[in-house]
Design a protein around this motif. Sequence first.
Motif, PDB file in Angstrom:
ATOM      1  N   GLU A 228     -41.013  14.204  26.590  1.00  0.00           N
ATOM      2  CA  GLU A 228     -40.684  14.417  25.555  1.00  0.00           C
ATOM      3  C   GLU A 228     -41.188  13.429  24.428  1.00  0.00           C
ATOM      4  O   GLU A 228     -40.871  12.373  24.743  1.00  0.00           O
ATOM      5  N   LYS A 229     -41.918  13.528  23.452  1.00  0.00           N
ATOM      6  CA  LYS A 229     -42.445  12.700  22.660  1.00  0.00           C
ATOM      7  C   LYS A 229     -43.063  11.385  23.352  1.00  0.00           C
ATOM      8  O   LYS A 229     -42.846  10.458  22.806  1.00  0.00           O
ATOM      9  N   GLY A 230     -43.873  11.868  24.482  1.00  0.00           N
ATOM     10  CA  GLY A 230     -44.786  10.755  25.047  1.00  0.00           C
ATOM     11  C   GLY A 230     -43.611   9.712  25.929  1.00  0.00           C
ATOM     12  O   GLY A 230     -44.002   8.659  26.551  1.00  0.00           O
ATOM     13  N   GLU A 231     -42.393  10.231  26.176  1.00  0.00           N
ATOM     14  CA  GLU A 231     -41.555   9.502  26.966  1.00  0.00           C
ATOM     15  C   GLU A 231     -40.969  10.368  28.383  1.00  0.00           C
ATOM     16  O   GLU A 231     -40.801  11.487  27.883  1.00  0.00           O
ATOM     17  N   VAL A 232     -40.763   9.611  29.408  1.00  0.00           N
ATOM     18  CA  VAL A 232     -40.264  10.420  30.493  1.00  0.00           C
ATOM     19  C   VAL A 232     -38.530  10.378  30.274  1.00  0.00           C
ATOM     20  O   VAL A 232     -37.993   9.421  30.187  1.00  0.00           O
ATOM     21  N   VAL A 233     -38.268  11.655  30.192  1.00  0.00           N
ATOM     22  CA  VAL A 233     -36.808  11.737  30.092  1.00  0.00           C
ATOM     23  C   VAL A 233     -36.124  12.526  31.194  1.00  0.00           C
ATOM     24  O   VAL A 233     -34.832  12.380  31.001  1.00  0.00           O
ATOM     25  N   ALA A 234     -36.885  12.953  32.264  1.00  0.00           N
ATOM     26  CA  ALA A 234     -36.076  13.494  33.115  1.00  0.00           C
ATOM     27  C   ALA A 234     -36.834  13.613  34.434  1.00  0.00           C
ATOM     28  O   ALA A 234     -38.223  13.539  34.272  1.00  0.00           O
ATOM     29  N   ILE A 235     -36.197  13.436  35.532  1.00  0.00           N
ATOM     30  CA  ILE A 235     -36.939  13.331  37.052  1.00  0.00           C
ATOM     31  C   ILE A 235     -36.160  14.300  37.905  1.00  0.00           C
ATOM     32  O   ILE A 235     -35.187  14.256  38.158  1.00  0.00           O
ATOM     33  N   ASP A 236     -37.083  15.141  38.434  1.00  0.00           N
ATOM     34  CA  ASP A 236     -36.763  16.443  39.350  1.00  0.00           C
ATOM     35  C   ASP A 236     -35.628  17.114  38.852  1.00  0.00           C
ATOM     36  O   ASP A 236     -34.476  17.606  39.199  1.00  0.00           O
ATOM     37  N   SER A 333     -49.751   5.423  17.640  1.00  0.00           N
ATOM     38  CA  SER A 333     -49.534   6.190  18.923  1.00  0.00           C
ATOM     39  C   SER A 333     -48.305   6.889  18.935  1.00  0.00           C
ATOM     40  O   SER A 333     -48.169   7.916  19.646  1.00  0.00           O
ATOM     41  N   GLU A 334     -47.299   6.347  18.317  1.00  0.00           N
ATOM     42  CA  GLU A 334     -45.795   7.134  18.097  1.00  0.00           C
ATOM     43  C   GLU A 334     -46.157   8.486  17.391  1.00  0.00           C
ATOM     44  O   GLU A 334     -45.629   9.459  17.703  1.00  0.00           O
ATOM     45  N   SER A 335     -46.982   8.427  16.386  1.00  0.00           N
ATOM     46  CA  SER A 335     -47.376   9.640  15.636  1.00  0.00           C
ATOM     47  C   SER A 335     -47.966  10.669  16.702  1.00  0.00           C
ATOM     48  O   SER A 335     -47.535  11.924  16.714  1.00  0.00           O
ATOM     49  N   LEU A 336     -49.054  10.226  17.256  1.00  0.00           N
ATOM     50  CA  LEU A 336     -49.765  11.296  18.111  1.00  0.00           C
ATOM     51  C   LEU A 336     -48.846  11.887  19.353  1.00  0.00           C
ATOM     52  O   LEU A 336     -49.025  12.826  19.753  1.00  0.00           O
ATOM     53  N   ALA A 337     -47.858  10.907  19.733  1.00  0.00           N
ATOM     54  CA  ALA A 337     -47.027  11.245  20.984  1.00  0.00           C
ATOM     55  C   ALA A 337     -45.916  12.592  20.376  1.00  0.00           C
ATOM     56  O   ALA A 337     -45.245  12.951  21.241  1.00  0.00           O
ATOM     57  N   GLN A 338     -45.795  12.682  19.203  1.00  0.00           N
ATOM     58  CA  GLN A 338     -44.692  13.786  18.817  1.00  0.00           C
ATOM     59  C   GLN A 338     -44.893  15.091  19.236  1.00  0.00           C
ATOM     60  O   GLN A 338     -43.912  15.808  19.724  1.00  0.00           O
ATOM     61  N   ASP A 339     -46.062  15.260  19.683  1.00  0.00           N
ATOM     62  CA  ASP A 339     -46.590  16.720  20.439  1.00  0.00           C
ATOM     63  C   ASP A 339     -46.508  16.588  21.859  1.00  0.00           C
ATOM     64  O   ASP A 339     -46.931  17.630  22.493  1.00  0.00           O
ATOM     65  N   VAL A 340     -46.532  15.362  22.477  1.00  0.00           N
ATOM     66  CA  VAL A 340     -46.835  15.035  23.733  1.00  0.00           C
ATOM     67  C   VAL A 340     -45.401  15.339  24.518  1.00  0.00           C
ATOM     68  O   VAL A 340     -44.557  14.827  25.068  1.00  0.00           O
ATOM     69  N   ASN A 341     -44.990  16.759  24.717  1.00  0.00           N
ATOM     70  CA  ASN A 341     -43.954  17.477  25.247  1.00  0.00           C
ATOM     71  C   ASN A 341     -44.478  18.089  26.556  1.00  0.00           C
ATOM     72  O   ASN A 341     -45.483  19.039  26.253  1.00  0.00           O
ATOM     73  N   GLY A 342     -43.777  18.252  27.695  1.00  0.00           N
ATOM     74  CA  GLY A 342     -44.391  18.929  28.770  1.00  0.00           C
ATOM     75  C   GLY A 342     -43.619  18.691  30.147  1.00  0.00           C
ATOM     76  O   GLY A 342     -42.699  17.628  30.226  1.00  0.00           O
ATOM     77  N   GLU A 343     -44.284  19.272  31.230  1.00  0.00           N
ATOM     78  CA  GLU A 343     -43.652  19.155  32.349  1.00  0.00           C
ATOM     79  C   GLU A 343     -44.825  18.719  33.473  1.00  0.00           C
ATOM     80  O   GLU A 343     -45.653  19.539  33.528  1.00  0.00           O
ATOM     81  N   VAL A 344     -44.634  17.812  34.163  1.00  0.00           N
ATOM     82  CA  VAL A 344     -45.956  17.502  35.163  1.00  0.00           C
ATOM     83  C   VAL A 344     -45.318  17.455  36.715  1.00  0.00           C
ATOM     84  O   VAL A 344     -44.219  16.778  36.830  1.00  0.00           O
ATOM     85  N   VAL A 345     -45.933  17.801  37.477  1.00  0.00           N
ATOM     86  CA  VAL A 345     -45.595  17.637  39.029  1.00  0.00           C
ATOM     87  C   VAL A 345     -46.591  16.435  39.603  1.00  0.00           C
ATOM     88  O   VAL A 345     -47.722  16.741  39.478  1.00  0.00           O
ATOM     89  N   ILE A 346     -46.185  15.527  40.035  1.00  0.00           N
ATOM     90  CA  ILE A 346     -46.953  14.385  40.617  1.00  0.00           C
ATOM     91  C   ILE A 346     -46.856  14.499  41.979  1.00  0.00           C
ATOM     92  O   ILE A 346     -45.838  14.532  42.603  1.00  0.00           O
ATOM     93  N   LYS A 347     -48.161  14.216  42.575  1.00  0.00           N
ATOM     94  CA  LYS A 347     -48.346  14.360  44.071  1.00  0.00           C
ATOM     95  C   LYS A 347     -48.324  12.834  44.494  1.00  0.00           C
ATOM     96  O   LYS A 347     -49.242  12.090  44.166  1.00  0.00           O
ATOM     97  N   LEU A 348     -47.420  12.383  45.460  1.00  0.00           N
ATOM     98  CA  LEU A 348     -47.477  10.869  45.714  1.00  0.00           C
ATOM     99  C   LEU A 348     -47.819  10.984  47.184  1.00  0.00           C
ATOM    100  O   LEU A 348     -47.265  11.469  48.253  1.00  0.00           O
ATOM    101  N   TYR A 349     -48.890  10.292  47.642  1.00  0.00           N
ATOM    102  CA  TYR A 349     -49.496  10.169  48.821  1.00  0.00           C
ATOM    103  C   TYR A 349     -50.667   9.252  49.026  1.00  0.00           C
ATOM    104  O   TYR A 349     -51.510   9.133  48.401  1.00  0.00           O
TER     105      TYR A 349
END
Length: 404
Positions: A228-236, A333-349
């Motif tokens: 949310e807004k360029g910040e990781v706010v939740a994991i799994d 960069s804070e201004s640009l991050a206002q719309d950087v909201n989403g969900e991502v799945v990262i593969k660790l391998y």
Amino acid sequence: MSKVEVKKVVVAYSGGLDTSVIIPWLKENYGCEVIAFVADVGQGDEELVGIEEKAIASGASECYVADLKAEMVKDYIYPTLKTGAYYEGKYLLGTSMARPIIAKAQVEVARKVGADALAHGCTGKGNDQVRFEGAFAALAPDLHVIAPWREWDLVSREECLDYLAERNIPCAASLTKIYSRDANAWHISTEGGVLESTWNAPNEDCWVWTVDAEQAPNEAEYVTLNVEKGEVVAIDGKAVTPYEALLDLNEKGAKHGVGRIDIVENRLVGMKSRGCYETPGGTIMMEALRSVEQLVLDKASFEFREELGIKAAQLVYDGRWFTPLCESVMAASESLAQDVNGEVVIKLYKGQAVATQKRSDNSLYSEEFATFGEDEVYDQSHAGGFIRLYSLASRIRAMNAAKK
């Protein structure tokens, strides 16, 4: 060179050999009261246990320990992450980002105890002397700064140990130390030893947190990050603070060998240095944020954010955190991050952290427009006029050349 008269100095104290020597040296050479300041930035309990007693035993009149871990991640690391800053394309600025908050807290202690000077244990060869003193200049220009490594005649680890032994000051350091290491919640760096020759491959002693990718689990692990807004706010699916997010991702990434780099970098003072850096959680975070950006930032905005990342990396690395330019870059960069909201799945391998799935309500990606199949939303004939105007300058230049 005559010394400035100092009554009370606050020294950035780590409990290591250098700062253990600095405390008695300051008392002897400046005749002043010395107060130790310890910053807990997540370097680990083994470095902090008994540190107050150690400082007093070295000659400090008091020792202040400040827990800066959560603040460092929230107010220094997360804002830098939004810029996309990599120093020289690889380094995630682990040591660099810790210095401004340490210096700021040191100044606060100096104000609290009425000190008229600040001291640090940085050598005259490194970047940290600039980072500390640049912050001191911005936050406390009235306080005198003492840098013992630029003044004393001690030139080796042996001489420092002898100095303490002559004064019966206890120190756990020995002559067997091979590597120079710096750790905080974000990363750990290793320099010296076999790394001083760029023809030597790093051995396993050069790595502390992460496993060798070849020894990592043979089964991939998938972790879902909410941004949310360029910040990781939740994991799994679990809400986390910035510091909690970092601890969790450090553990996950280290297990899979994620976040190792071996780099020869350009120091601010002009020389090159080589280091092995481990930033497992940060590597995962960076992959997640950049993946969401790919969805939500238009071409021009993305290019501008890339420019901000380059500039931010230079400013943070060079110790210019407390400057108007750095503040402006972070605000952009804070201004640009206002719309950087989403969900991502990262593969660790096996040493890699790769985004395999991503989505955002603000996504500019449209399957209807991008499809290679039949669609009803895009008239391909429109591209001809666009290309003609887009290449008009080239067309005119060629026509002019043909007339000559």
